[in-house]
Every structure is written in structure tokens, then in C-alpha cells.
Design a protein around this motif. Structure first.
Motif, PDB file in Angstrom:
ATOM      1  N   TRP A 193      40.554  39.438 136.928  1.00  0.00           N
ATOM      2  CA  TRP A 193      40.252  40.757 136.369  1.00  0.00           C
ATOM      3  C   TRP A 193      39.262  40.710 135.220  1.00  0.00           C
ATOM      4  O   TRP A 193      38.436  41.603 135.055  1.00  0.00           O
ATOM      5  N   PHE A 194      39.344  39.703 134.370  1.00  0.00           N
ATOM      6  CA  PHE A 194      38.551  39.712 133.145  1.00  0.00           C
ATOM      7  C   PHE A 194      37.599  38.537 133.009  1.00  0.00           C
ATOM      8  O   PHE A 194      36.960  38.366 131.981  1.00  0.00           O
ATOM      9  N   GLY A 195      37.510  37.689 133.975  1.00  0.00           N
ATOM     10  CA  GLY A 195      36.625  36.535 133.891  1.00  0.00           C
ATOM     11  C   GLY A 195      37.286  35.376 133.184  1.00  0.00           C
ATOM     12  O   GLY A 195      38.502  35.311 133.013  1.00  0.00           O
ATOM     13  N   ILE A 196      36.498  34.473 132.717  1.00  0.00           N
ATOM     14  CA  ILE A 196      37.032  33.246 132.106  1.00  0.00           C
ATOM     15  C   ILE A 196      37.282  33.419 130.608  1.00  0.00           C
ATOM     16  O   ILE A 196      37.919  32.581 129.993  1.00  0.00           O
ATOM     17  N   VAL A 197      36.833  34.490 130.021  1.00  0.00           N
ATOM     18  CA  VAL A 197      36.944  34.690 128.575  1.00  0.00           C
ATOM     19  C   VAL A 197      38.397  34.662 128.093  1.00  0.00           C
ATOM     20  O   VAL A 197      38.705  33.951 127.128  1.00  0.00           O
ATOM     21  N   PRO A 198      39.346  35.388 128.689  1.00  0.00           N
ATOM     22  CA  PRO A 198      40.728  35.309 128.200  1.00  0.00           C
ATOM     23  C   PRO A 198      41.316  33.903 128.292  1.00  0.00           C
ATOM     24  O   PRO A 198      42.049  33.472 127.395  1.00  0.00           O
ATOM     25  N   PHE A 199      40.972  33.202 129.348  1.00  0.00           N
ATOM     26  CA  PHE A 199      41.458  31.825 129.490  1.00  0.00           C
ATOM     27  C   PHE A 199      40.896  30.949 128.384  1.00  0.00           C
ATOM     28  O   PHE A 199      41.623  30.155 127.768  1.00  0.00           O
ATOM     29  N   ALA A 200      39.623  31.086 128.095  1.00  0.00           N
ATOM     30  CA  ALA A 200      38.994  30.284 127.038  1.00  0.00           C
ATOM     31  C   ALA A 200      39.607  30.614 125.674  1.00  0.00           C
ATOM     32  O   ALA A 200      39.860  29.713 124.867  1.00  0.00           O
ATOM     33  N   LEU A 201      39.859  31.892 125.427  1.00  0.00           N
ATOM     34  CA  LEU A 201      40.471  32.281 124.155  1.00  0.00           C
ATOM     35  C   LEU A 201      41.880  31.719 124.027  1.00  0.00           C
ATOM     36  O   LEU A 201      42.263  31.243 122.946  1.00  0.00           O
ATOM     37  N   SER A 202      42.651  31.780 125.092  1.00  0.00           N
ATOM     38  CA  SER A 202      44.008  31.243 125.017  1.00  0.00           C
ATOM     39  C   SER A 202      43.980  29.736 124.770  1.00  0.00           C
ATOM     40  O   SER A 202      44.811  29.215 124.005  1.00  0.00           O
ATOM     41  N   MET A 203      43.045  29.032 125.386  1.00  0.00           N
ATOM     42  CA  MET A 203      42.929  27.589 125.138  1.00  0.00           C
ATOM     43  C   MET A 203      42.553  27.322 123.684  1.00  0.00           C
ATOM     44  O   MET A 203      43.101  26.413 123.046  1.00  0.00           O
ATOM     45  N   PHE A 204      41.641  28.116 123.146  1.00  0.00           N
ATOM     46  CA  PHE A 204      41.208  27.948 121.757  1.00  0.00           C
ATOM     47  C   PHE A 204      42.369  28.207 120.793  1.00  0.00           C
ATOM     48  O   PHE A 204      42.582  27.452 119.847  1.00  0.00           O
ATOM     49  N   ILE A 205      43.135  29.256 121.064  1.00  0.00           N
ATOM     50  CA  ILE A 205      44.263  29.594 120.189  1.00  0.00           C
ATOM     51  C   ILE A 205      45.322  28.495 120.246  1.00  0.00           C
ATOM     52  O   ILE A 205      45.854  28.091 119.215  1.00  0.00           O
ATOM     53  N   ARG A 206      45.631  28.009 121.434  1.00  0.00           N
ATOM     54  CA  ARG A 206      46.613  26.922 121.546  1.00  0.00           C
ATOM     55  C   ARG A 206      46.149  25.673 120.788  1.00  0.00           C
ATOM     56  O   ARG A 206      46.949  25.002 120.124  1.00  0.00           O
ATOM     57  N   LYS A 207      44.873  25.394 120.874  1.00  0.00           N
ATOM     58  CA  LYS A 207      44.318  24.214 120.217  1.00  0.00           C
ATOM     59  C   LYS A 207      44.434  24.350 118.694  1.00  0.00           C
ATOM     60  O   LYS A 207      44.799  23.416 117.993  1.00  0.00           O
ATOM     61  N   THR A 208      44.118  25.530 118.174  1.00  0.00           N
ATOM     62  CA  THR A 208      44.172  25.738 116.726  1.00  0.00           C
ATOM     63  C   THR A 208      45.609  25.769 116.215  1.00  0.00           C
ATOM     64  O   THR A 208      45.864  25.348 115.083  1.00  0.00           O
ATOM     65  N   ILE A 209      46.541  26.255 117.026  1.00  0.00           N
ATOM     66  CA  ILE A 209      47.934  26.286 116.590  1.00  0.00           C
ATOM     67  C   ILE A 209      48.515  24.886 116.495  1.00  0.00           C
ATOM     68  O   ILE A 209      49.266  24.582 115.574  1.00  0.00           O
ATOM     69  N   LYS A 210      48.133  24.026 117.433  1.00  0.00           N
ATOM     70  CA  LYS A 210      48.648  22.653 117.422  1.00  0.00           C
ATOM     71  C   LYS A 210      48.173  21.864 116.209  1.00  0.00           C
ATOM     72  O   LYS A 210      48.849  20.960 115.751  1.00  0.00           O
ATOM     73  N   LYS A 211      47.013  22.187 115.672  1.00  0.00           N
ATOM     74  CA  LYS A 211      46.458  21.446 114.529  1.00  0.00           C
ATOM     75  C   LYS A 211      47.042  21.912 113.253  1.00  0.00           C
ATOM     76  O   LYS A 211      47.768  22.337 112.713  1.00  0.00           O
TER      77      LYS A 211
END
Length: 61
Positions: free
Chosen positions: A43-61
Motif C-alpha cells: 500500500w505505501f511502498g518501502i518507506v514504512p518498512f525503512a522507517l520501522s527498521m530505522f526506529i528499531r535500530k535507534t531504540i536498540k542503541k
């Protein structure tokens, strides 16, 4: 597309569908399901997936 042409097309599709065996219809349905793209990227392209990956990465750090 004219009405007559549309009705002719629908009739042809119905006849083809009813000429298939039950097993062939099931297999065709399963192949259609497998070919569909699942998830938010459909529905929205790859942008939501990329954002979720970025958020998960920043939360882990």
C-alpha cells in the motif's frame, strides 16, 4: 467497451471457470494468493518498512 462485448467477455470467463475441475480451481486460487504482495509495502511502498527498521535500530542503541 460496449455492453455486448462486456457480456460476451463475462460469459467466456464463466464458461472457462466452470470447465475447470474443482482441484484446478483450488490450485489457481492458491497461485493467485501466493503472487500477491503482502504487508505495508503493497500500500505505501518501502518507506514504512525503512522507517520501522530505522526506529528499531535507534531504540536498540
Amino acid at each position: 467497451m460496449s455492453t455486448n462485448a462486456y457480456i460476451k467477455y463475462l460469459t467466456q470467463q464463466l464458461v472457462e471457470y466452470f470447465n475447470l475441475t474443482k482441484k484446478e480451481r483450488k490450485e489457481k486460487r492458491l497461485h493467485r494468493k501466493e503472487d500477491k504482495v503482502q504487508g505495508m509495502s503493497h500500500w505505501f511502498g518501502i518507506v514504512p518498512f525503512a522507517l520501522s527498521m530505522f526506529i528499531r535500530k535507534t531504540i536498540k542503541k
